[in-house]
Design a protein around this motif. Structure first.
Motif, PDB file in Angstrom:
ATOM      1  N   VAL A  57      24.782 -27.145  74.383  1.00 59.16           N
ATOM      2  CA  VAL A  57      24.893 -25.851  73.704  1.00 59.16           C
ATOM      3  C   VAL A  57      26.351 -25.402  73.650  1.00 59.16           C
ATOM      4  O   VAL A  57      26.841 -24.985  72.592  1.00 59.16           O
ATOM      5  CB  VAL A  57      23.993 -24.792  74.379  1.00 59.16           C
ATOM      6  N   LYS A  61      28.507 -24.875  70.296  1.00 57.95           N
ATOM      7  CA  LYS A  61      29.104 -23.570  69.974  1.00 57.95           C
ATOM      8  C   LYS A  61      30.581 -23.737  69.627  1.00 57.95           C
ATOM      9  O   LYS A  61      31.071 -23.126  68.661  1.00 57.95           O
ATOM     10  CB  LYS A  61      28.952 -22.601  71.152  1.00 57.95           C
ATOM     11  N   GLY A  73      27.828 -16.814  67.010  1.00 54.30           N
ATOM     12  CA  GLY A  73      26.787 -15.798  66.879  1.00 54.30           C
ATOM     13  C   GLY A  73      26.754 -15.182  65.491  1.00 54.30           C
ATOM     14  O   GLY A  73      25.678 -14.852  64.977  1.00 54.30           O
ATOM     15  N   GLY A  76      24.859 -17.479  63.235  1.00 58.53           N
ATOM     16  CA  GLY A  76      23.417 -17.348  63.446  1.00 58.53           C
ATOM     17  C   GLY A  76      22.842 -16.100  62.795  1.00 58.53           C
ATOM     18  O   GLY A  76      21.788 -16.145  62.163  1.00 58.53           O
ATOM     19  N   TRP A  97      23.889 -19.389  68.263  1.00 57.05           N
ATOM     20  CA  TRP A  97      23.878 -18.500  69.425  1.00 57.05           C
ATOM     21  C   TRP A  97      25.289 -18.043  69.740  1.00 57.05           C
ATOM     22  O   TRP A  97      26.249 -18.794  69.583  1.00 57.05           O
ATOM     23  CB  TRP A  97      23.284 -19.211  70.640  1.00 57.05           C
ATOM     24  N   SER A 116      28.362 -21.394  77.714  1.00 60.45           N
ATOM     25  CA  SER A 116      26.910 -21.369  77.687  1.00 60.45           C
ATOM     26  C   SER A 116      26.381 -21.330  79.112  1.00 60.45           C
ATOM     27  O   SER A 116      26.991 -21.876  80.027  1.00 60.45           O
ATOM     28  CB  SER A 116      26.364 -22.606  76.969  1.00 60.45           C
ATOM     29  N   SER A 119      24.009 -14.792  79.567  1.00 59.95           N
ATOM     30  CA  SER A 119      23.534 -14.071  78.382  1.00 59.95           C
ATOM     31  C   SER A 119      24.563 -14.281  77.270  1.00 59.95           C
ATOM     32  O   SER A 119      25.730 -14.601  77.538  1.00 59.95           O
ATOM     33  CB  SER A 119      23.387 -12.579  78.684  1.00 59.95           C
ATOM     34  N   GLN A 120      24.166 -14.079  76.031  1.00 57.58           N
ATOM     35  CA  GLN A 120      25.111 -14.238  74.925  1.00 57.58           C
ATOM     36  C   GLN A 120      26.308 -13.305  75.081  1.00 57.58           C
ATOM     37  O   GLN A 120      27.449 -13.690  74.804  1.00 57.58           O
ATOM     38  CB  GLN A 120      24.420 -13.986  73.579  1.00 57.58           C
TER      39      GLN A 120
END
Length: 142
Positions: A57, A61, A73, A76, A97, A116, A119-120
């Motif tokens: 992830v 990203k 983000g 997304g 994400w 990663s 939380s985002q």
């Protein structure tokens, strides 16, 4: 002849070190990734206790942020709002994400930083520290 600027290992190491220090201060653990201007991985660090899926992830990203010159983000959210699938890009590395940020120096995208495992919101905050460390390293305050 075309000359392109990209992050190097010293930049990536500065970002990873700054992010790790902040994570240690917060008593948190995550995976941190830094990619070059094409999204290719330069450096990755997985702290103890972080799930292994966060490796892919974080890598994706950083890829997304560098390739699209946009926070992962935001990509997304745009996909969701416009109703299109990531298959549109025809590459499974693109991810939506939050936690991946493009790095710009002198107005040009030179790479991506991503986090990663949290939380985002926390992933983004830690990635911002990595981007700031690169700007400090390069002398650029973009």
């Amino acid at each position: 002849m075309r000359t392109e600027s990209t992050l190097d290992y010293a930049d990536a190491r500065a970002a990873i070190d700054a992010m790790r220090r902040e994570l240690e201060n917060r008593r948190r653990a995550a995976v941190m990734a830094v990619a070059d201007m094409r999204g290719e991985l330069i450096c990755l660090e997985r702290m103890d206790g972080v799930q292994t899926t966060s490796v892919r992830v974080a890598t994706n990203k950083a890829w997304t942020a560098a390739r699209l010159d946009s926070p992962s983000g935001d990509v997304g959210r745009a996909a969701q709002q416009q109703g299109w699938d990531f298959c549109y890009y025809d590459d499974t590395r693109y991810i939506g994400w939050g936690g991946g940020l493009p790095v710009r120096v002198g107005g040009a995208v030179v790479g991506g930083v991503a986090v990663s495992g949290l939380s985002q919101e926390e992933d983004i905050a830690i990635a911002e520290i990595g981007v700031a460390a690169i700007h400090t390293q390069s002398g650029d305050r973009s």
